[in-house]
Scaffold this motif. Structure first.
Motif, PDB file in Angstrom:
ATOM      1  N   SER A  11      35.696  68.938  68.091  1.00 47.70           N
ATOM      2  CA  SER A  11      36.650  69.938  67.603  1.00 47.70           C
ATOM      3  C   SER A  11      35.963  71.176  67.048  1.00 47.70           C
ATOM      4  O   SER A  11      36.596  72.219  66.900  1.00 47.70           O
ATOM      5  CB  SER A  11      37.545  69.333  66.515  1.00 47.70           C
ATOM      6  OG  SER A  11      36.761  68.875  65.427  1.00 47.70           O
ATOM      7  N   SER A  12      34.661  71.078  66.758  1.00 47.75           N
ATOM      8  CA  SER A  12      33.911  72.213  66.211  1.00 47.75           C
ATOM      9  C   SER A  12      32.556  72.318  66.898  1.00 47.75           C
ATOM     10  O   SER A  12      32.007  71.318  67.372  1.00 47.75           O
ATOM     11  CB  SER A  12      33.705  72.049  64.695  1.00 47.75           C
ATOM     12  OG  SER A  12      34.944  72.040  64.017  1.00 47.75           O
ATOM     13  N   TRP A  92      29.154  76.662  61.644  1.00 49.76           N
ATOM     14  CA  TRP A  92      30.213  75.928  62.333  1.00 49.76           C
ATOM     15  C   TRP A  92      31.366  76.856  62.709  1.00 49.76           C
ATOM     16  O   TRP A  92      31.701  77.785  61.978  1.00 49.76           O
ATOM     17  CB  TRP A  92      30.735  74.797  61.461  1.00 49.76           C
ATOM     18  CG  TRP A  92      29.750  73.675  61.305  1.00 49.76           C
ATOM     19  CD1 TRP A  92      28.888  73.471  60.279  1.00 49.76           C
ATOM     20  CD2 TRP A  92      29.522  72.620  62.238  1.00 49.76           C
ATOM     21  NE1 TRP A  92      28.129  72.357  60.499  1.00 49.76           N
ATOM     22  CE2 TRP A  92      28.497  71.796  61.704  1.00 49.76           C
ATOM     23  CE3 TRP A  92      30.079  72.275  63.465  1.00 49.76           C
ATOM     24  CZ2 TRP A  92      28.025  70.674  62.349  1.00 49.76           C
ATOM     25  CZ3 TRP A  92      29.617  71.144  64.118  1.00 49.76           C
ATOM     26  CH2 TRP A  92      28.595  70.359  63.563  1.00 49.76           C
ATOM     27  N   ASP A  94      35.323  76.528  64.796  1.00 48.86           N
ATOM     28  CA  ASP A  94      36.319  75.706  65.472  1.00 48.86           C
ATOM     29  C   ASP A  94      36.276  75.975  66.975  1.00 48.86           C
ATOM     30  O   ASP A  94      36.085  77.113  67.409  1.00 48.86           O
ATOM     31  CB  ASP A  94      37.707  76.021  64.915  1.00 48.86           C
ATOM     32  CG  ASP A  94      38.780  75.142  65.523  1.00 48.86           C
ATOM     33  OD1 ASP A  94      38.943  74.005  65.066  1.00 48.86           O
ATOM     34  OD2 ASP A  94      39.445  75.613  66.475  1.00 48.86           O
ATOM     35  N   ASP A  96      38.538  76.044  69.347  1.00 43.11           N
ATOM     36  CA  ASP A  96      39.527  76.997  69.854  1.00 43.11           C
ATOM     37  C   ASP A  96      39.215  78.423  69.408  1.00 43.11           C
ATOM     38  O   ASP A  96      39.412  79.379  70.177  1.00 43.11           O
ATOM     39  CB  ASP A  96      40.931  76.595  69.391  1.00 43.11           C
ATOM     40  CG  ASP A  96      41.430  75.333  70.081  1.00 43.11           C
ATOM     41  OD1 ASP A  96      40.978  75.061  71.212  1.00 43.11           O
ATOM     42  OD2 ASP A  96      42.250  74.606  69.480  1.00 43.11           O
ATOM     43  N   CYS A  98      36.267  79.536  68.864  1.00 45.87           N
ATOM     44  CA  CYS A  98      35.131  79.907  69.702  1.00 45.87           C
ATOM     45  C   CYS A  98      35.613  80.452  71.052  1.00 45.87           C
ATOM     46  O   CYS A  98      35.104  81.460  71.543  1.00 45.87           O
ATOM     47  CB  CYS A  98      34.218  78.692  69.921  1.00 45.87           C
ATOM     48  SG  CYS A  98      32.719  79.039  70.868  1.00 45.87           S
TER      49      CYS A  98
END
Length: 317
Positions: A11-12, A92, A94, A96, A98
């Motif tokens: 997710s990340s 970090w 996320d 999405d 990104c």
């Protein structure tokens, strides 16, 4: 643990920054911040100057205003995250978010290229068929050309993140980059990425070949028209109007071409070198463009001087 990890989508993602130069991230952030601030300041001055001065309400300056807005958007899509990595260790991102960053970066880059083509066309009309300039490049035509460039970029880039979204991401989450770049994200997928790589390279090549080809044709026509001029004094003046645009093309396409070739062809170039050039490609042109047009274009230079030093302008008049 490794077997369990393969069943969970990531997710990340973790943006490294510049591999091998992590110890210098703080110092690298200083020029990045300087370039970003100069981009916002310089392009804002260009936009305000064109907005306030009626004599600059011409197609050439409308395109320049579009370029300035696009440059600010391009720098704003990358520099804040890069500064977060360099100064705050905010590595970090996320998944999405990104993809959103990836989408906007590549969209603004293609819009930039389209605007350079539009500005080359503007120069071609102004030099080769000046008597028809006002009838061809009307305000509605300028708006249509701008919208065409934006529409092309949106439609060409949109499949990229959508194709990435369908890929499984299980174990690899570290991106050896300072921002979310298309190929860097694609390489992390736990599946065959041939379609993604083929689409990415086809879009990049088609845009570069088409746009550089149109710019080259415009300049061939311009040179033919200039050398047909009977007056020797008129030739330098006509070519002088193209200087700022040529500088912008060189600043925009040179690091872009280098970054494209090293990322996809050469395996011997250190990752840090590629990432530095890729970052320069996104940060330097937006900074340099307003400086080039401010210095090389007399009308803008005079108006900027008058905006900040009104007494000097009055004294010169």
């Amino acid at each position: 643990m490794a077997d369990n990890a393969t069943y969970h989508y990531i997710s990340s993602l973790f943006l490294v920054g510049i591999p091998g130069l992590q110890g210098f991230h703080f110092w690298i952030g200083i020029p990045v911040c300087f370039l970003f601030a100069l981009t916002l300041l310089g392009n804002s001055v260009i936009i305000i100057t064109i907005r306030l001065e009626p004599s600059l309400h011409q197609p050439m300056y409308f395109f320049l205003c579009m370029l300035a807005m696009n440059d600010m958007a391009l720098a704003s899509s990358t520099a804040p995250k890069m500064l977060g990595i360099f100064w705050l260790d905010a590595h970090w991102i996320d998944f999405d978010i990104c993809l959103v960053q990836l989408y906007f970066i590549h969209t603004f880059c293609i819009i930039e290229s389209a605007l350079l083509v539009a500005m080359a066309f503007d120069l071609y009309i102004a030099i080769c068929i000046p008597l028809r300039y006002t009838t061809i490049l009307t305000t509605p035509m300028v708006i249509k050309m701008g919208l065409a460039g934006v529409t092309r970029a949106i439609l060409l880039v949109l499949p990229g993140p959508l194709l990435i979204k369908r890929l499984p991401y299980y174990t690899n989450y570290v991106i050896n980059h300072a921002y979310c770049e298309h190929m860097a994200v694609v390489k992390l997928a736990s599946a065959n990425t041939l379609i993604n790589r083929a689409y990415g390279i086809s879009v990049a090549l088609s845009v570069m070949v088409l746009d550089l080809g149109l710019i080259a044709i415009s300049y061939i026509k311009i040179l033919q028209a200039v050398f047909r001029l009977s007056s020797q004094n008129a030739r330098p003046k006509a070519l002088g109007t193209c200087v700022a645009h040529v500088y912008t093309i060189l600043v925009s396409y040179t690091p872009a071409l280098f970054s494209f070739l090293t990322h996809r062809i050469s395996k011997k170039v250190p990752p840090s070198v590629h990432i530095i050039f890729a970052s320069l490609y996104l940060l330097v042109p937006p900074t340099v463009n307003p400086l080039v047009y401010g210095v090389k274009t007399k009308q803008i230079r005079d108006q900027v001087v008058g905006l900040f030093f009104p007494n000097k302008k009055i004294s010169e008049d």
